[in-house]
Design a protein around this motif. Structure first.
Motif, short mmCIF file in Angstrom:
data_model
loop_
_atom_site.label_atom_id
_atom_site.label_comp_id
_atom_site.label_asym_id
_atom_site.label_seq_id
_atom_site.Cartn_x
_atom_site.Cartn_y
_atom_site.Cartn_z
N TRP A 191 0.84 -1.33 0.14
CA TRP A 191 0.18 0.05 0.03
C TRP A 191 0.78 1.24 -0.08
N PRO A 192 0.24 2.29 -0.74
CA PRO A 192 1.31 3.76 -0.60
C PRO A 192 1.35 4.01 0.71
N ALA A 193 2.63 4.45 1.04
CA ALA A 193 2.87 5.15 2.49
C ALA A 193 3.51 6.23 2.45
N ASP A 194 3.52 6.82 1.47
CA ASP A 194 4.43 8.15 1.30
C ASP A 194 3.33 9.31 1.08
N ARG A 195 2.05 9.09 1.39
CA ARG A 195 0.91 10.15 1.45
C ARG A 195 0.39 10.57 2.64
N ASP A 196 -0.71 11.68 2.45
CA ASP A 196 -1.56 11.85 3.48
C ASP A 196 -2.56 10.64 3.56
N ALA A 197 -3.28 10.94 4.69
CA ALA A 197 -4.20 10.09 5.12
C ALA A 197 -5.18 9.77 3.95
N TYR A 198 -5.31 8.24 4.11
CA TYR A 198 -6.65 7.74 3.07
C TYR A 198 -7.27 6.40 3.85
N ARG A 199 -8.34 6.11 2.94
CA ARG A 199 -9.12 4.81 3.30
C ARG A 199 -9.44 4.22 2.15
N ALA A 200 -9.30 2.89 2.18
CA ALA A 200 -9.88 1.97 1.10
C ALA A 200 -10.90 1.02 1.63
N HIS A 201 -11.91 0.59 0.79
CA HIS A 201 -12.87 -0.40 1.38
C HIS A 201 -13.71 -0.85 0.06
N GLN A 202 -13.62 -2.28 0.02
CA GLN A 202 -14.13 -3.14 -1.02
C GLN A 202 -15.05 -4.29 -0.42
N VAL A 203 -16.06 -4.54 -1.19
CA VAL A 203 -16.93 -5.64 -0.96
C VAL A 203 -16.92 -6.61 -2.04
N ILE A 204 -16.69 -8.01 -1.80
CA ILE A 204 -16.81 -9.00 -2.70
C ILE A 204 -17.43 -10.06 -2.34
N VAL A 205 -18.50 -10.78 -3.17
CA VAL A 205 -19.30 -11.70 -2.97
C VAL A 205 -18.74 -12.98 -3.66
N LEU A 206 -18.75 -14.17 -3.09
CA LEU A 206 -18.55 -15.34 -3.93
C LEU A 206 -19.64 -16.18 -4.02
#
Length: 211
Positions: A191-206
């Motif tokens: 994950w990118p570490a050299d930047r300001d705050a961020y959030r990421a969220h994903q939904v997957i259905v199997l």
């Protein structure tokens, strides 16, 4: 937006995809044969809860935070729902698939093949969807391969957060429960570490393939 207005919004949203739902007295919107059913609840602290009942036992639960106060926060959460979660639900639960709005894959897990519906990453802060590491999907697939999944549908929810102090936090849920193997796999990605705050969220259905 009160619960009845939120219900009308969902009815109109699904109608745009040619899905007819019928409201009941408990706030659920029911498919013509009863299942699946969906219900949305907005909490004043800024959280939108989405519940999808697949059967009397199976359920998908999703929560989305909304940025802003009052109506602005709700509209923000609804926009996230419509872009990152709804396409997955439409494809996996109502069999309405638009490849422009989600990713589709076929995973071999053990002796079975599974259809995989990958929602768009919902990102906030100093991260764009294009910045999601390429290794996330293979890492999560490898982690799922080690699970003894029962036939049927299963839901993965992936979260990654990076704050201004250059610290990061990952969390994965499998069928609404903490999933240690998935969390470790997600955290190990670049994950990118050299930047300001961020959030990421994903939904997957199997969903196990039914031949």
């Amino acid at each position: 937006m009160h619960d009845d207005a939120l219900q009308r919004h969902l009815l109109e949203l699904f109608a745009r995809h040619d899905i007819e739902l019928e409201p009941d007295e408990e706030g659920w919107l029911l498919s013509l044969d009863g299942w699946p059913a969906i219900r949305a609840t907005w909490h004043d602290e800024g959280r939108l809860d989405i519940d999808v009942a697949l059967s009397e036992e199976g359920r998908i639960e999703e929560s989305l935070a909304g940025e802003g106060d009052g109506e602005a926060g709700l509209n923000d959460a609804l926009a996230r729902f419509e872009s990152g979660v709804l396409p997955v639900l439409l494809a996996a639960c109502w069999y309405v698939t638009d490849e422009r709005t989600l990713g589709l894959a076929r995973w071999e897990l053990g002796l079975r093949e599974w259809d995989v519906f990958l929602g768009r990453w919902m990102v906030r802060g100093a991260l764009a969807s294009a910045d999601i590491p390429d290794g996330v999907a293979p890492a999560i697939q490898a982690a799922v391969e080690r699970e003894a999944l029962s036939p049927g549908q299963h839901v993965l929810r992936l979260f990654h957060a990076h704050d201004d102090a250059s610290t990061s936090h990952s969390e994965a849920l499998l069928d609404n429960a903490p999933w240690a193997a998935g969390t470790q796999a997600l955290a190990a990605c670049e994950w990118p570490a050299d930047r300001d705050a961020y959030r990421a969220h994903q939904v997957i259905v199997l969903d196990v393939c039914d031949y």
